[in-house]
Write a protein that holds these residues in place. Sequence first.
Motif, mmCIF file in Angstrom:
data_model
loop_
_atom_site.group_PDB
_atom_site.id
_atom_site.type_symbol
_atom_site.label_atom_id
_atom_site.label_comp_id
_atom_site.label_asym_id
_atom_site.label_seq_id
_atom_site.Cartn_x
_atom_site.Cartn_y
_atom_site.Cartn_z
ATOM 1 N N ILE A 129 0.842 -1.204 0.000
ATOM 2 C CA ILE A 129 0.000 0.000 0.000
ATOM 3 C C ILE A 129 0.874 1.250 0.000
ATOM 4 N N GLU A 130 1.928 1.261 0.816
ATOM 5 C CA GLU A 130 2.825 2.415 0.853
ATOM 6 C C GLU A 130 3.591 2.566 -0.457
ATOM 7 N N LEU A 131 3.994 1.446 -1.036
ATOM 8 C CA LEU A 131 4.738 1.497 -2.295
ATOM 9 C C LEU A 131 3.878 2.044 -3.431
ATOM 10 N N PHE A 132 2.643 1.571 -3.514
ATOM 11 C CA PHE A 132 1.762 2.094 -4.558
ATOM 12 C C PHE A 132 1.293 3.512 -4.227
ATOM 13 N N GLY A 133 1.322 3.854 -2.940
ATOM 14 C CA GLY A 133 1.063 5.245 -2.558
ATOM 15 C C GLY A 133 2.148 6.162 -3.084
ATOM 16 N N LEU A 134 3.400 5.739 -2.951
ATOM 17 C CA LEU A 134 4.508 6.513 -3.519
ATOM 18 C C LEU A 134 4.342 6.651 -5.028
ATOM 19 N N ALA A 135 3.948 5.566 -5.689
ATOM 20 C CA ALA A 135 3.758 5.605 -7.142
ATOM 21 C C ALA A 135 2.659 6.589 -7.523
ATOM 22 N N SER A 136 1.660 6.734 -6.639
ATOM 23 C CA SER A 136 0.584 7.702 -6.887
ATOM 24 C C SER A 136 1.079 9.129 -6.685
ATOM 25 N N ILE A 137 1.918 9.321 -5.664
ATOM 26 C CA ILE A 137 2.460 10.655 -5.378
ATOM 27 C C ILE A 137 3.501 11.053 -6.427
ATOM 28 N N ARG A 138 4.323 10.077 -6.829
ATOM 29 C CA ARG A 138 5.397 10.316 -7.802
ATOM 30 C C ARG A 138 5.285 9.319 -8.964
ATOM 31 N N PRO A 139 4.304 9.519 -9.851
ATOM 32 C CA PRO A 139 4.099 8.550 -10.939
ATOM 33 C C PRO A 139 5.291 8.434 -11.881
ATOM 34 N N TRP B 53 8.361 8.052 -10.873
ATOM 35 C CA TRP B 53 9.480 7.420 -10.194
ATOM 36 C C TRP B 53 9.696 5.982 -10.662
ATOM 37 N N SER B 54 10.933 5.647 -10.951
ATOM 38 C CA SER B 54 11.374 4.275 -11.167
ATOM 39 C C SER B 54 12.715 4.129 -10.471
ATOM 40 N N GLY B 55 12.940 2.982 -9.876
ATOM 41 C CA GLY B 55 14.198 2.758 -9.173
ATOM 42 C C GLY B 55 13.977 2.055 -7.862
ATOM 43 N N LEU B 56 14.944 2.168 -6.978
ATOM 44 C CA LEU B 56 14.901 1.496 -5.692
ATOM 45 C C LEU B 56 14.163 2.360 -4.665
ATOM 46 N N VAL B 57 13.377 1.702 -3.806
ATOM 47 C CA VAL B 57 12.655 2.353 -2.719
ATOM 48 C C VAL B 57 12.965 1.581 -1.447
ATOM 49 N N ALA B 58 13.184 2.278 -0.340
ATOM 50 C CA ALA B 58 13.411 1.601 0.938
ATOM 51 C C ALA B 58 12.325 1.975 1.933
ATOM 52 N N GLU C 247 8.053 1.474 -13.804
ATOM 53 C CA GLU C 247 6.858 1.736 -14.598
ATOM 54 C C GLU C 247 5.585 1.283 -13.884
ATOM 55 N N GLY C 248 5.485 1.653 -12.609
ATOM 56 C CA GLY C 248 4.286 1.355 -11.841
ATOM 57 C C GLY C 248 4.194 -0.066 -11.324
ATOM 58 N N ARG C 249 5.250 -0.849 -11.472
ATOM 59 C CA ARG C 249 5.229 -2.239 -11.014
ATOM 60 C C ARG C 249 6.321 -2.481 -9.977
ATOM 61 N N ILE C 250 5.981 -3.253 -8.954
ATOM 62 C CA ILE C 250 6.987 -3.756 -8.021
ATOM 63 C C ILE C 250 7.586 -4.984 -8.675
ATOM 64 N N THR C 251 8.888 -4.927 -8.978
ATOM 65 C CA THR C 251 9.503 -6.013 -9.741
ATOM 66 C C THR C 251 10.211 -7.045 -8.864
ATOM 67 N N GLU C 252 10.865 -6.603 -7.790
ATOM 68 C CA GLU C 252 11.525 -7.513 -6.857
ATOM 69 C C GLU C 252 11.896 -6.734 -5.595
ATOM 70 N N PHE C 253 12.277 -7.451 -4.556
ATOM 71 C CA PHE C 253 12.639 -6.789 -3.299
ATOM 72 C C PHE C 253 13.405 -7.764 -2.419
#
Length: 309
Positions: free
Chosen positions: A133-143, A145-150, A163-169
């Motif tokens: 939910i937080e990750l897709f929230g970031l994507a909503s705030i910063r559409p 953004w691509s890269g690493l998120v912590a 590109e709006g997808r969580i690819t791995e973690f």
Amino acid sequence: MQPAVNVLLDSFVGVNWGSSNFRAYRIAADGTLLDEWSQPSGVSGLGREGMANLMNQLSDRWPNHGSVYACGMVGSNIGWQEAPYVEAPSNLKDVARASIGTTIGTVPVRLVPGICCEREFDGGPDILRGEEIELFGLASIRPDWSGLVALPGTHTKWARFQEGRITEFFTSMSGEIFDKLTASGLLASIVDGEAADGPEFLEGVRQSQEHQLRLGTLLFGARARVIRGLLERKHSASYLRGLLIGSEIADALTIYPQLKGNSIPLIGNSVVCKMYASALTSLGVRAWIVDSREACLAGFRALHVATNS
């Protein structure tokens, strides 16, 4: 004939229900926070009757609550009902489609699934539940953004977003390790005070990057430093935290060397995020902080729209 109801115009509720805590947000259609309610009532300490009673209390508090979405451990095998993980790479639509409708107490709820992945760099498995939910929230705030998120915390997540997808973690337990080490055992005897950013913290970060000794040896070395008078007891928690966070960042830099010289968003509690930001900055990585609640609200709103569009 009754007119069609547009649920997107109504307020709704997002619930982040973990193993230890319950946090609920009543959210306006435009994403504005109308009210919030939290309880130290995680699913691990409640039976089905306790979970039902808590949701009935939510309904009493917000009688016209609209749609209710619940993420976190409530949708796990120790929660109300298991919402199976969605396989990464996955986007918000994938998560919305996989959510499960149920009723907790008298309240209809959609349980949000977590996400699982098989990491590209080592083929290892990992799971998250609630952080999506937080990750897709970031994507909503910063559409853009691509890269690493912590997401720093007890179990810190390092997720790759594209590109709006969580690819791995991957997940680090450094927060839990710090809590356990400073609560009991040998290292607890040298700790006096809270961990904070500062020279001792950054020295721990620096030591963790040397790669001459592994973390287990470095951690015991903190005790030796205090006993030999090389580290003041009041700064030992900061040094230990630096070792653990620094070791975690060393993993991230090994896996994603392109992070060096770039920037990364940190989602979470400001105090912990500030320590991560300081450690990253000292290692040549720019960091900026997104408040966890802000990301949650944006994520729940994006989920609400995706579910009803």
